[in-house]
Design a protein around this motif. Structure first.
Motif, PDB file in Angstrom:
ATOM      1  N   LYS A  15       0.831  -1.200   0.000  1.00  0.00           N
ATOM      2  CA  LYS A  15       0.000   0.000   0.000  1.00  0.00           C
ATOM      3  C   LYS A  15       0.870   1.256   0.000  1.00  0.00           C
ATOM      4  N   ILE A  16       0.534   2.206  -0.875  1.00  0.00           N
ATOM      5  CA  ILE A  16       1.300   3.444  -0.978  1.00  0.00           C
ATOM      6  C   ILE A  16       0.972   4.361   0.197  1.00  0.00           C
ATOM      7  N   ASN A  17       2.012   4.906   0.814  1.00  0.00           N
ATOM      8  CA  ASN A  17       1.848   5.855   1.912  1.00  0.00           C
ATOM      9  C   ASN A  17       1.869   7.272   1.324  1.00  0.00           C
ATOM     10  N   PHE A  18       0.694   7.743   0.907  1.00  0.00           N
ATOM     11  CA  PHE A  18       0.613   9.048   0.254  1.00  0.00           C
ATOM     12  C   PHE A  18       0.979  10.189   1.209  1.00  0.00           C
ATOM     13  N   GLU A  19       0.669  10.011   2.481  1.00  0.00           N
ATOM     14  CA  GLU A  19       0.999  11.050   3.469  1.00  0.00           C
ATOM     15  C   GLU A  19       2.506  11.247   3.570  1.00  0.00           C
ATOM     16  N   GLU A  20       3.242  10.145   3.562  1.00  0.00           N
ATOM     17  CA  GLU A  20       4.703  10.223   3.634  1.00  0.00           C
ATOM     18  C   GLU A  20       5.278  10.785   2.334  1.00  0.00           C
ATOM     19  N   LEU A  23      15.728   4.595  -3.748  1.00  0.00           N
ATOM     20  CA  LEU A  23      14.569   3.813  -3.349  1.00  0.00           C
ATOM     21  C   LEU A  23      14.962   2.344  -3.232  1.00  0.00           C
ATOM     22  N   SER A  24      14.832   1.794  -2.025  1.00  0.00           N
ATOM     23  CA  SER A  24      15.088   0.369  -1.802  1.00  0.00           C
ATOM     24  C   SER A  24      13.764  -0.370  -1.916  1.00  0.00           C
ATOM     25  N   ARG A  77       7.810  15.402  -0.365  1.00  0.00           N
ATOM     26  CA  ARG A  77       7.682  16.036  -1.684  1.00  0.00           C
ATOM     27  C   ARG A  77       8.146  15.060  -2.781  1.00  0.00           C
ATOM     28  N   TYR A  78       7.657  13.857  -2.646  1.00  0.00           N
ATOM     29  CA  TYR A  78       8.015  12.754  -3.542  1.00  0.00           C
ATOM     30  C   TYR A  78       6.746  12.347  -4.281  1.00  0.00           C
ATOM     31  N   ASN A  79       6.672  12.669  -5.567  1.00  0.00           N
ATOM     32  CA  ASN A  79       5.430  12.437  -6.285  1.00  0.00           C
ATOM     33  C   ASN A  79       5.375  11.048  -6.926  1.00  0.00           C
ATOM     34  N   LEU A  80       4.212  10.750  -7.497  1.00  0.00           N
ATOM     35  CA  LEU A  80       3.988   9.427  -8.067  1.00  0.00           C
ATOM     36  C   LEU A  80       4.896   9.160  -9.265  1.00  0.00           C
ATOM     37  N   ASP A  81       5.197  10.198 -10.034  1.00  0.00           N
ATOM     38  CA  ASP A  81       6.117  10.036 -11.165  1.00  0.00           C
ATOM     39  C   ASP A  81       7.507   9.619 -10.689  1.00  0.00           C
TER      40      ASP A  81
END
Length: 214
Positions: A101-106, A143-144, A111-115
């Motif tokens: 599950k993606i942690n959108f809050e983190e 990114l690990s 300031r790390y976008n989906l792209d």
């Protein structure tokens, strides 16, 4: 004579910079912290200025380089033992994907976008987010990624204690609380401030004391 001076300075600063980086410690270029990167830029600029202005004294560049290296060494030594200073300088690792599950809050916090996420996943030959079990954004910006199909029986260690500090978010992830952690420490006759690293894996808490860290 001018060419000889430029060549001599280039060789000298090559040696000085090589020794400086050996003194500061071994790290891959892609794993440099913000502080390491800043020091690297300053050293490169000072060396370039000295080579270009070959008529000026080399001490005008050598002394600032030595000063920067000493400051970096002192800061690195202090941050090794002080988590708050280390976090202020290097930042903290961030769990971007937790159990698929993606942690959108983190992501918003960093300031790390989906792209950015999809780009780094593609660089690791991962076609879809569904393939990922865990993805951790390191302090270096790397990114690990742990894939779901790497090993179905593998349970990744989760850091519960780092340098005597409780990681509250990890306790939430493993459905535990501070009362449970204090009980585990009492069973081992350990104090929280004595723990350098404590991690939870396969329903067990593993503790490493600070005895070897001085």
């Amino acid at each position: 004579m001018e060419y000889v001076s430029v060549v001599f300075r280039s060789l000298l600063f090559y040696i000085i910079i090589a020794l400086a980086y050996r003194f500061m410690g071994k790290r891959e270029v892609g794993e440099l912290s913000v502080m390491d990167f800043i020091v690297s830029l300053f050293i490169a600029e000072l060396a370039a200025i000295s080579i270009e202005n070959y008529k000026d004294s080399m001490l005008l560049s050598i002394l600032p380089i030595i000063t920067l290296v000493i400051i970096q060494f002192v800061v690195a030594s202090i941050s090794l033992k002080k988590e708050n200073i280390r976090n202020a300088i290097d930042g903290e690792v961030s769990v971007i994907i937790n159990r698929g599950k993606i942690n959108f809050e983190e992501m918003l916090k960093q300031r790390y976008n989906l792209d950015d996420l999809l780009t780094q996943l593609r660089a690791k030959s991962i076609k879809s987010i569904e393939e990922v079990d865990y993805a951790i954004l390191e302090t270096s910006g790397k990114l690990s990624v742990f894939k779901r199909d790497d090993d179905k029986d593998r349970v990744y260690p989760l850091p519960v204690i780092l340098d005597g500090k409780i990681q509250e978010d990890v306790l939430v992830q493993i459905n535990k609380d501070q009362k449970w952690l204090n009980k585990k420490l009492e069973e081992e006759n350990y104090r929280l401030e004595d723990i350098f690293y404590g991690f939870y894996q396969k329903n067990r808490l593993f503790l490493i004391k600070k005895e070897s860290i001085k």
